[in-house]
Design a protein around this motif. Structure first.
Motif, PDB file in Angstrom:
ATOM      1  N   MET A   1       0.833  -1.179   0.000  1.00 12.54           N
ATOM      2  CA  MET A   1       0.000   0.000   0.000  1.00 12.54           C
ATOM      3  C   MET A   1       0.878   1.243   0.000  1.00 12.54           C
ATOM      4  N   GLU A   2       0.417   2.246  -0.703  1.00 15.60           N
ATOM      5  CA  GLU A   2       1.086   3.540  -0.694  1.00 15.60           C
ATOM      6  C   GLU A   2       0.309   4.484   0.217  1.00 15.60           C
ATOM      7  N   LEU A   3       1.023   5.081   1.142  1.00 17.88           N
ATOM      8  CA  LEU A   3       0.436   6.023   2.091  1.00 17.88           C
ATOM      9  C   LEU A   3       0.983   7.408   1.761  1.00 17.88           C
TER      10      LEU A   3
ATOM     11  N   VAL B   1       7.004  18.941   6.624  1.00 14.74           N
ATOM     12  CA  VAL B   1       6.093  18.961   5.491  1.00 14.74           C
ATOM     13  C   VAL B   1       5.538  20.381   5.355  1.00 14.74           C
ATOM     14  N   LYS B   2       5.835  21.022   4.238  1.00 16.28           N
ATOM     15  CA  LYS B   2       5.324  22.374   3.970  1.00 16.28           C
ATOM     16  C   LYS B   2       3.813  22.316   3.745  1.00 16.28           C
ATOM     17  N   LYS B   3       3.139  23.455   3.878  1.00 13.82           N
ATOM     18  CA  LYS B   3       1.695  23.507   3.637  1.00 13.82           C
ATOM     19  C   LYS B   3       1.404  23.031   2.219  1.00 13.82           C
ATOM     20  N   ALA B   4       0.522  22.056   2.107  1.00 18.59           N
ATOM     21  CA  ALA B   4       0.136  21.380   0.861  1.00 18.59           C
ATOM     22  C   ALA B   4       1.271  20.515   0.311  1.00 18.59           C
ATOM     23  N   GLY B   5       2.284  20.235   1.130  1.00 17.91           N
ATOM     24  CA  GLY B   5       3.357  19.325   0.740  1.00 17.91           C
ATOM     25  C   GLY B   5       2.940  17.881   0.985  1.00 17.91           C
ATOM     26  N   ILE B   6       3.718  16.951   0.417  1.00 20.24           N
ATOM     27  CA  ILE B   6       3.346  15.539   0.451  1.00 20.24           C
ATOM     28  C   ILE B   6       4.567  14.664   0.735  1.00 20.24           C
ATOM     29  N   ILE B   7       4.350  13.649   1.561  1.00 16.52           N
ATOM     30  CA  ILE B   7       5.323  12.577   1.758  1.00 16.52           C
ATOM     31  C   ILE B   7       4.647  11.283   1.329  1.00 16.52           C
ATOM     32  N   GLY B   8       5.309  10.500   0.484  1.00 15.08           N
ATOM     33  CA  GLY B   8       4.798   9.201   0.064  1.00 15.08           C
ATOM     34  C   GLY B   8       5.586   8.096   0.750  1.00 15.08           C
ATOM     35  N   ILE B   9       4.881   7.128   1.313  1.00 10.16           N
ATOM     36  CA  ILE B   9       5.521   6.037   2.051  1.00 10.16           C
ATOM     37  C   ILE B   9       4.936   4.712   1.596  1.00 10.16           C
ATOM     38  N   LYS B  10       5.802   3.784   1.245  1.00 14.13           N
ATOM     39  CA  LYS B  10       5.387   2.423   0.892  1.00 14.13           C
ATOM     40  C   LYS B  10       5.298   1.623   2.175  1.00 14.13           C
ATOM     41  N   ILE B  11       4.099   1.094   2.437  1.00 16.48           N
ATOM     42  CA  ILE B  11       3.845   0.317   3.653  1.00 16.48           C
ATOM     43  C   ILE B  11       4.035  -1.166   3.330  1.00 16.48           C
TER      44      ILE B  11
END
Length: 164
Positions: A1-3, A132-142
């Motif tokens: 899953m991608e979070l 994480v900046k405002k409206a920024g994103i981190i993607g994490i593979k679970i």
């Protein structure tokens, strides 16, 4: 899953006459979030579910994502409030739900919580290094099996300026 951990967009400044929980997105915050959502759509992101902090600015951010076709619906999640606890959420979400059906899950919340959550998922502890900046994103593979704490892999850290 991608979070995907997504920080809310630009919100109203703190003022004595408005509680923190009621601070809404500004016009600029809504517009930038919509542009980012359209960019995410072009990148073929389509969240199966968007969980959001109950605070107004986060919920509005999630709604903008849905309105722009990046997710089908959003649900409020108390764990994503500034007082939320990752370990409680992991226990509730990953241990009680069938996550195999979930391809892409987005969590819309606040700093410093999102950065700390990402660090705990990837490194097993918070190092207070990711922001994480405002409206920024981190993607994490679970990982598919077991607890994701300290076993996940970060594949995306994007400030909003690279998505506008």
């Amino acid at each position: 899953m991608e979070l995907y951990l997504i920080r809310h967009g630009i919100a109203e400044e703190r003022r004595p006459e408005i509680t923190d929980a009621k601070r809404a997105l500004t016009k600029e915050g809504r517009q930038k979030t919509a542009k980012i959502a359209l960019r995410l759509k072009k990148l073929n992101l389509n969240f199966d579910l968007i969980l959001t902090s109950p605070l107004v600015r986060a919920y509005q951010t999630a709604e903008v994502l849905v309105e722009n076709g990046v997710g089908s619906h959003c649900e409020e999640c108390q764990y994503l409030s500034p007082e939320g606890n990752l370990f409680d959420w992991v226990t509730q979400w990953f241990m009680e739900k069938d996550r195999a059906v979930m391809g892409q899950l987005a969590l819309v919340g606040h700093e410093p919580c999102l950065g700390e959550w990402a660090e705990i998922l990837v490194w097993g502890e918070s190092k207070a290094s990711l922001i994480v900046k405002k409206a920024g994103i981190i993607g994490i593979k679970i990982p598919d099996l077991g607890s994701p704490i300290g076993r996940s892999q970060m594949f995306w850290l994007t400030p909003p300026k690279y998505l506008l």
